[in-house]
Motif scaffolding. Sequence first.
Motif, PDB file in Angstrom:
ATOM      1  N   ARG A 127       2.171   1.629  -3.482  1.00  0.00           N
ATOM      2  CA  ARG A 127       1.017   2.059  -4.565  1.00  0.00           C
ATOM      3  C   ARG A 127       0.984   3.641  -4.262  1.00  0.00           C
ATOM      4  N   GLU A 128       1.080   4.152  -3.117  1.00  0.00           N
ATOM      5  CA  GLU A 128       0.953   5.629  -3.049  1.00  0.00           C
ATOM      6  C   GLU A 128       2.022   6.277  -3.508  1.00  0.00           C
ATOM      7  N   ILE A 129       3.243   5.893  -3.230  1.00  0.00           N
ATOM      8  CA  ILE A 129       4.489   6.641  -3.931  1.00  0.00           C
ATOM      9  C   ILE A 129       4.318   6.308  -5.506  1.00  0.00           C
ATOM     10  N   GLU A 133       0.731  -1.160   0.050  1.00  0.00           N
ATOM     11  CA  GLU A 133       0.015   0.126  -0.084  1.00  0.00           C
ATOM     12  C   GLU A 133       0.735   1.245   0.025  1.00  0.00           C
ATOM     13  N   ASN A 134       1.910   1.087   0.774  1.00  0.00           N
ATOM     14  CA  ASN A 134       2.784   2.507   0.855  1.00  0.00           C
ATOM     15  C   ASN A 134       3.508   2.617  -0.631  1.00  0.00           C
ATOM     16  N   ASP A 178       0.330   0.707 -10.979  1.00  0.00           N
ATOM     17  CA  ASP A 178      -0.594   1.567 -11.206  1.00  0.00           C
ATOM     18  C   ASP A 178      -0.736   2.306 -12.593  1.00  0.00           C
ATOM     19  N   LEU A 224       1.430   6.438  -7.274  1.00  0.00           N
ATOM     20  CA  LEU A 224       0.497   7.397  -7.947  1.00  0.00           C
ATOM     21  C   LEU A 224       1.037   8.807  -7.538  1.00  0.00           C
ATOM     22  N   GLN A 225       1.542   9.059  -6.618  1.00  0.00           N
ATOM     23  CA  GLN A 225       2.035  10.620  -6.279  1.00  0.00           C
ATOM     24  C   GLN A 225       3.095  11.134  -7.228  1.00  0.00           C
ATOM     25  N   THR A 226       4.189  10.016  -7.400  1.00  0.00           N
ATOM     26  CA  THR A 226       5.151  10.373  -8.426  1.00  0.00           C
ATOM     27  C   THR A 226       4.724  10.374  -9.867  1.00  0.00           C
ATOM     28  N   GLN A 272       1.548  11.328 -10.706  1.00  0.00           N
ATOM     29  CA  GLN A 272       0.787  12.731 -10.826  1.00  0.00           C
ATOM     30  C   GLN A 272       2.011  14.147 -10.728  1.00  0.00           C
TER      31      GLN A 272
END
Length: 151
Positions: free
Chosen positions: A54-56, A51-52, A132, A58-60, A62
């Motif tokens: 996946r957030e990295i 999960e951590n 992602d 998506l943020q990168t 974007q």
Amino acid sequence: MADEEVAEEEVVSVGGPLVSETLISPAGAEKPLAPPKYEVRPGLGEKFQAENVREIILQTMQAQLTGRQYRADQAAHWSKVIANAVRQKVQELDMKRYKIMAQSTIIEMKGAGVKCAQRCIWDPETDAYVDDIFKNDTIFCYTIVYGVYMY
């Protein structure tokens, strides 16, 4: 007997009564080594943090691609920047003994279909991957991160 160190006793006289000191060799002062610890599996809190990651991802994506239009001359550079940034941030999560690999692909949105497949031989109990997608009007970006536990 040559391998064993023997303590020697030395008598020192300093203007008074005789004083006895025992000299210990440096080899005898070392603590015995603990038996080696072989880790075959990651500990309970040391598994791949999907999960951590996946957030990295998506943020990168974007941060790099929001507001941009597809440009064939820049797509390869953007892809490298995204993959390197994701890998660096995932490594900062400090997942011990995990080999981190990141791949990013950027293609132009023209209505055509895309099919991707990956095949690996790995241990499903310890190894994992996270992927992602980022889309806008002209860009389709697919990023995947593999975490392989090093035995």
